[in-house]
Design an enzyme around this catalytic site. Structure first.
Site, PDB file in Angstrom:
ATOM      1  CG  HIS A   1       0.882  -2.815   9.886  1.00  0.00           C
ATOM      2  ND1 HIS A   1       2.057  -3.752  10.046  1.00  0.00           N
ATOM      3  CD2 HIS A   1       1.159  -2.377   8.451  1.00  0.00           C
ATOM      4  CE1 HIS A   1       2.914  -3.500   9.194  1.00  0.00           C
ATOM      5  NE2 HIS A   1       2.546  -2.842   8.270  1.00  0.00           N
TER       6      HIS A   1
HETATM    7  C1  UD1 Z   1       2.129   1.743   5.261  1.00  0.00           C
HETATM    8  C2  UD1 Z   1       3.001   0.888   4.299  1.00  0.00           C
HETATM    9  C3  UD1 Z   1       3.509  -0.152   5.016  1.00  0.00           C
HETATM   10  C4  UD1 Z   1       3.948  -0.018   6.157  1.00  0.00           C
HETATM   11  C5  UD1 Z   1       2.999   0.746   7.063  1.00  0.00           C
HETATM   12  C6  UD1 Z   1       3.803   0.906   8.626  1.00  0.00           C
HETATM   13  C7  UD1 Z   1       2.067   1.106   1.973  1.00  0.00           C
HETATM   14  C8  UD1 Z   1       1.881   0.654   0.696  1.00  0.00           C
HETATM   15  N1  UD1 Z   1       2.283   0.564   3.260  1.00  0.00           N
HETATM   16  O1  UD1 Z   1       0.964   0.680   5.493  1.00  0.00           O
HETATM   17  O2  UD1 Z   1       4.483  -0.721   4.096  1.00  0.00           O
HETATM   18  O3  UD1 Z   1       4.565  -1.426   6.904  1.00  0.00           O
HETATM   19  O4  UD1 Z   1       2.776   2.003   6.521  1.00  0.00           O
HETATM   20  O5  UD1 Z   1       2.803   1.393   9.231  1.00  0.00           O
HETATM   21  O6  UD1 Z   1       3.047   2.312   1.773  1.00  0.00           O
HETATM   22  N2  UD1 Z   1      -4.035   5.962   9.238  1.00  0.00           N
HETATM   23  C9  UD1 Z   1      -4.514   6.821  10.128  1.00  0.00           C
HETATM   24  N3  UD1 Z   1      -3.364   7.573  10.706  1.00  0.00           N
HETATM   25  C10 UD1 Z   1      -2.176   7.537   9.892  1.00  0.00           C
HETATM   26  C11 UD1 Z   1      -1.866   6.818   8.865  1.00  0.00           C
HETATM   27  C12 UD1 Z   1      -2.789   5.986   8.433  1.00  0.00           C
HETATM   28  O7  UD1 Z   1      -5.429   6.868  10.761  1.00  0.00           O
HETATM   29  O8  UD1 Z   1      -1.316   8.431  10.334  1.00  0.00           O
HETATM   30  C13 UD1 Z   1      -5.113   4.749   8.798  1.00  0.00           C
HETATM   31  C14 UD1 Z   1      -5.878   5.519   7.478  1.00  0.00           C
HETATM   32  O9  UD1 Z   1      -7.365   5.000   7.712  1.00  0.00           O
HETATM   33  C15 UD1 Z   1      -5.294   4.864   6.318  1.00  0.00           C
HETATM   34  C16 UD1 Z   1      -4.850   3.414   6.942  1.00  0.00           C
HETATM   35  O10 UD1 Z   1      -4.507   3.797   8.270  1.00  0.00           O
HETATM   36  O11 UD1 Z   1      -6.128   4.572   5.306  1.00  0.00           O
HETATM   37  C17 UD1 Z   1      -3.974   2.913   6.291  1.00  0.00           C
HETATM   38  O12 UD1 Z   1      -2.528   3.880   5.881  1.00  0.00           O
HETATM   39  P1  UD1 Z   1      -1.540   3.632   5.032  1.00  0.00           P
HETATM   40  O13 UD1 Z   1      -0.597   4.841   4.874  1.00  0.00           O
HETATM   41  O14 UD1 Z   1      -2.498   3.678   3.424  1.00  0.00           O
HETATM   42  O15 UD1 Z   1      -1.104   2.514   4.753  1.00  0.00           O
HETATM   43  P2  UD1 Z   1      -0.286   1.565   6.173  1.00  0.00           P
HETATM   44  O16 UD1 Z   1      -1.283   0.267   6.329  1.00  0.00           O
HETATM   45  O17 UD1 Z   1      -0.161   2.587   7.387  1.00  0.00           O
END
Ligand code: UD1
Length: 376
Positions: A206
């Protein structure tokens, strides 16, 4: 009684706050107040972990959701500040390196509230990682540092942190693993995917550096497709990875299942929606090898003694390489396949469990918090 705000927001935070909140409740000397920022919000990425790990319902839920890094960080700061104004805590405790970690620390410090950081001092020295920025900024303003491995302490000392503010707590995420391992061993999650114990590889992916660049992502998926011809790969897909795979111009065999959020059993790469904590731990215990770009899984595989191929160019958790079963391989498809072959040939290193990864980190954290807050 003194109040500590415990901040969580994203999936890897939940298994770290669970044992700390439990320990504070048992000791009954500090009132823990749980704040969920809402950075992760899907049931599979958040609520399910609360249910499984017995984490109490958050006292505050900020509901910030997704956004650019700045939007997400700013939203957490604005909402969290309101709570701190209404109900000022004696200390704010953050875990890990996600945007919620950084945002809450900034708010607390600007309000003159003491901050403690669990998993302090880890450094990848890779400024392209959003987590590295979060770690560095958090540690530059934190008051109390809980470290998981000796290198974390060395990094902090090099950066000028007062040694009396550093506590070698060990690894609190391993507390949760120790608490849940018997349950995980009893579920045999691999069976629902038609797999056999020690005859499959477990994959997670991821990191933005791996999934946001289509060339890198295609290279990785190509290498993994080749590996899957020798050993089936179970691939629970993170939401951001799902989006990025769907956007690729090249279509992989499992793509339809990914788009429909279903389990695909028809190719060598078996995709599923994100797994629960227990199912993931069960699969880690029973996999022949783990391929990952996650920080936490590098640590869990070291504890479990499972071969771990890290699909990154660096790690902020070097003890998993020097003492554990981890090898940082990078993203070169040829190298990744070579490393998988090495595991399959039975020639992988054995490794040992690092000091302080013993299921008692939360106790050490609670004791140090009490002395820091001058509680008798
Ligand atoms: C975040 C953390 C990362 C961690 C990861 C574990 C930061 C900078 N990154 O990254 O260190 O390893 O979590 O999962 O804080 N989304 C969903 N549903 C959710 C959450 C996210 O659909 O419940 C999708 C959204 O499109 C979002 C994307 O995933 O834009 C990324 O989510 P985000 O929380 O921005 O970062 P992660 O890649 O999850």
């Amino acid at each position: 009684m003194k109040q500590v705000f415990l901040i969580c927001g994203a999936r890897p935070n939940f298994m770290k706050v669970a044992p700390i909140i439990q320990q504070l409740k048992v000791r009954n000397k500090i009132t823990p107040i749980l704040v969920h920022t809402g950075q992760h919000y899907d049931h599979a990425m958040s609520d399910r972990f609360f249910e499984e790990l017995g984490i109490p319902t958050p006292d505050y839920h900020l509901g910030v959701g997704s956004g650019t890094h700045s939007v997400q960080t700013a939203k957490i700061m604005t909402s969290f500040e309101e709570i701190c104004i209404k109900n000022r805590p004696d200390l704010v405790l953050v875990v890990g390196d996600v945007n919620s970690t950084l945002a809450a620390t900034l708010v607390a410090k600007k309000m003159g509230i003491s901050c403690a950081h669990v998993e302090a001092g880890l450094r990848s020295n890779d400024w392209n990682m959003p987590e590295e920025i979060n770690r560095r900024v958090t540690d530059s303003i934190t008051d109390l540092f809980f470290v998981t491995e000796a290198e974390g302490e060395a990094n902090l000392l090099r950066e000028g942190v007062d040694p009396s503010h550093i506590c070698f707590a060990g690894n609190v995420m391993i507390d949760t693993l120790v608490n849940q391992i018997e349950k995980a061993k009893s579920v045999s999650a691999y069976k629902s995917y038609g797999l056999k114990e020690n005859s499959f590889a477990l994959l997670t992916l991821h990191r933005p550096s791996n999934v946001d660049d289509p060339m890198v992502l295609k290279g990785l998926l190509g290498a993994l497709t080749n590996i899957s011809k020798k050993i089936p790969i179970l691939f629970p897909i993170h939401p951001r990875t799902k989006q990025k795979i769907a956007e690729l111009d090249e279509k992989f065999q499992f793509i339809e299942a990914v788009e429909n959020n279903q389990t695909n059993l028809t190719s060598g790469i078996i995709t599923t929606p994100p797994l629960s904590y227990i199912d993931m731990l069960s699969c880690q215990c029973t996999a022949a090898m783990i391929l990952t770009d996650s920080g936490g899984i590098q640590e869990e595989s070291t504890f479990l003694g499972k071969p771990c191929i890290t699909l990154r160019h660096n790690t902020e958790r070097p003890i998993t390489v020097t003492e554990g079963t981890n090898v940082v391989v990078g993203t070169d498809p040829v190298k990744i396949q070579e490393m998988a072959n090495l595991v399959l040939s039975g020639k992988w290193k054995k490794g040992q469990r690092p000091r302080g990864w013993d299921g008692h980190a939360a106790l050490r954290i609670a004791e140090r918090l009490e002395s820091f807050l001058q509680i008798a």
